[in-house]
Write a protein that holds these residues in place. Structure first.
Motif, mmCIF file in Angstrom:
data_model
loop_
_atom_site.group_PDB
_atom_site.id
_atom_site.type_symbol
_atom_site.label_atom_id
_atom_site.label_comp_id
_atom_site.label_asym_id
_atom_site.label_seq_id
_atom_site.Cartn_x
_atom_site.Cartn_y
_atom_site.Cartn_z
ATOM 1 N N ASP A 193 0.806 -1.218 0.000
ATOM 2 C CA ASP A 193 0.000 0.000 0.000
ATOM 3 C C ASP A 193 0.839 1.268 0.000
ATOM 4 O O ASP A 193 0.336 2.348 -0.317
ATOM 5 N N LEU A 194 2.149 1.148 0.303
ATOM 6 C CA LEU A 194 3.031 2.320 0.300
ATOM 7 C C LEU A 194 4.023 2.285 -0.860
ATOM 8 O O LEU A 194 5.056 2.960 -0.819
ATOM 9 N N HIS A 195 3.715 1.527 -1.891
ATOM 10 C CA HIS A 195 4.586 1.435 -3.074
ATOM 11 C C HIS A 195 3.869 2.017 -4.292
ATOM 12 O O HIS A 195 2.658 1.835 -4.449
ATOM 13 N N PRO A 196 4.612 2.738 -5.169
ATOM 14 C CA PRO A 196 3.979 3.294 -6.376
ATOM 15 C C PRO A 196 3.340 2.245 -7.271
ATOM 16 O O PRO A 196 2.370 2.543 -7.966
ATOM 17 N N PHE A 197 3.878 1.005 -7.271
ATOM 18 C CA PHE A 197 3.260 -0.078 -8.029
ATOM 19 C C PHE A 197 2.334 -0.889 -7.118
ATOM 20 O O PHE A 197 2.286 -2.103 -7.175
ATOM 21 N N GLY A 198 1.624 -0.190 -6.287
ATOM 22 C CA GLY A 198 0.658 -0.788 -5.368
ATOM 23 C C GLY A 198 -0.386 0.247 -5.010
ATOM 24 O O GLY A 198 -0.977 0.880 -5.889
ATOM 25 N N GLY A 199 -0.543 0.489 -3.725
ATOM 26 C CA GLY A 199 -1.590 1.391 -3.271
ATOM 27 C C GLY A 199 -1.396 2.843 -3.644
ATOM 28 O O GLY A 199 -2.373 3.604 -3.681
ATOM 29 N N LEU A 200 -0.160 3.263 -3.923
ATOM 30 C CA LEU A 200 0.078 4.675 -4.247
ATOM 31 C C LEU A 200 -0.234 5.015 -5.697
ATOM 32 O O LEU A 200 -0.288 6.201 -6.062
ATOM 33 N N ASP A 201 -0.365 4.012 -6.548
ATOM 34 C CA ASP A 201 -0.741 4.222 -7.951
ATOM 35 C C ASP A 201 0.160 5.259 -8.631
ATOM 36 O O ASP A 201 -0.315 6.157 -9.331
ATOM 37 N N GLY A 202 1.472 5.139 -8.394
ATOM 38 C CA GLY A 202 2.446 5.993 -9.074
ATOM 39 C C GLY A 202 2.712 7.332 -8.413
ATOM 40 O O GLY A 202 3.565 8.087 -8.878
ATOM 41 N N ARG A 203 2.017 7.662 -7.336
ATOM 42 C CA ARG A 203 2.161 8.978 -6.721
ATOM 43 C C ARG A 203 3.434 9.086 -5.884
ATOM 44 O O ARG A 203 3.832 8.138 -5.218
ATOM 45 N N LEU A 204 4.059 10.266 -5.916
ATOM 46 C CA LEU A 204 5.110 10.619 -4.977
ATOM 47 C C LEU A 204 4.474 11.341 -3.794
ATOM 48 O O LEU A 204 3.566 12.152 -3.969
ATOM 49 N N LEU A 205 4.962 11.052 -2.586
ATOM 50 C CA LEU A 205 4.370 11.602 -1.381
ATOM 51 C C LEU A 205 5.284 12.625 -0.721
ATOM 52 O O LEU A 205 6.513 12.520 -0.804
ATOM 53 N N ASP A 206 4.690 13.587 -0.031
ATOM 54 C CA ASP A 206 5.464 14.435 0.865
ATOM 55 C C ASP A 206 5.420 13.817 2.266
ATOM 56 O O ASP A 206 4.705 12.838 2.515
#
Length: 212
Positions: free
Chosen positions: A189-202
Motif C-alpha cells: 500500500d506504500l509502493h507506487p506499483f501498489g496502493g500509491l498508484d504511481g504517486r510521490l508523497l510528501d
C-alpha cells in the motif's frame, strides 16, 4: 551488482555519490562495473564483490531476490557488524505483461531475507520503494521533497540509512519494522506499483498513511 528491484543501479548510486557518500560499485566483472561507474561520475570506486562487502560499512544488495539469497549465504560471515540494505522485490513477469509476486501468502521478501542474516548484521529495507523514473524527481507535484520509505527493527541502523536517503535527495520516512516491509514492496500500500498508484508523497501524507 546489477539492480533487479525496479530501480536503476546507476541512478541509485549517482544519487548517493552526488550527496557526498562514498560509493563502491561491486560486480563479478570489473569491466562492466567500471563502465557503469564512469557513467555515474567521479568518486565512484569499483571493486570485486568480496572486496566491496569487506570494505563497506553499509552493503546494498541491489540484485534479484534469488541472487540476494545466494549472496547472503556466500558472504554471511563478512556481514557481521554491517548494515545490510535490501531493495529487492520477489517478483517475475506474468503472462499479461505485468509482474506477479513469488512470495508465500502473507510473507514479504524482506521478512524472508532478514531471516538469512547472521547475528550481528543489521537489516534495513530501503531504496526499492520508487520506480527508476521517479529517482530523478526532485519534488512532488506540490513542490515538496519526495519521500523514500524504509523499514527496519533496528532504529539506529535506520537512522544511518535515513541519512543516506537524505543525501540522495529524498525525505526518509520509516514505515515500521521488518513486519512492515511488505507495505513498501511492489503491490504494497506504500509502493507506487501498489496502493500509491504511481504517486510521490510528501512527509505529511507519508506519515499519515504509515499510521493508517
Amino acid at each position: 551488482m546489477d539492480n533487479r528491484s525496479g530501480e536503476s543501479p546507476a541512478q541509485e548510486r549517482k544519487s548517493g555519490a552526488a550527496g557526498g557518500v562514498d560509493v563502491i560499485l561491486a560486480a563479478d566483472h570489473l569491466g562492466n562495473a567500471q563502465e557503469v561507474a564512469d557513467g555515474i561520475g567521479p568518486g565512484v570506486k569499483v571493486a570485486e564483490t568480496a572486496d566491496a562487502v569487506a570494505r563497506g560499512d553499509q552493503v546494498v544488495f541491489a540484485t534479484w531476490f534469488a541472487t540476494t539469497k545466494d549472496l547472503l549465504a556466500t558472504y554471511r560471515d563478512q556481514l557481521v557488524g554491517k548494515i545490510v540494505i535490501d531493495p529487492s522485490n520477489n517478483i517475475e513477469p506474468d503472462d499479461a505483461g505485468g509482474v506477479r509476486s513469488l512470495n508465500p501468502d502473507g510473507v514479504s521478501a524482506g521478512q524472508q531475507l532478514s531471516q538469512l542474516l547472521p547475528d550481528g548484521a543489521r537489516y534495513v529495507k530501503a531504496f526499492g520503494t520508487l520506480p527508476a523514473e521517479a529517482l530523478d524527481a526532485t519534488t512532488t507535484d506540490a513542490g515538496a521533497t519526495p519521500v523514500l520509505f524504509y523499514a527496519t527493527d533496528d532504529k539506529k541502523a535506520g537512522l544511518v540509512v535515513a541519512d543516506l536517503i537524505s543525501a540522495a535527495g529524498f525525505d526518509p520516512v520509516r514505515a515500521g519494522g521488518i513486519d512492515a516491509t511488505g507495505r513498501i514492496e511492489v503491490f504494497g500500500d506504500l509502493h507506487p506499483f501498489g496502493g500509491l498508484d504511481g504517486r510521490l508523497l510528501d512527509r505529511r501524507e507519508a506519515e499519515r498513511l504509515v499510521k493508517g
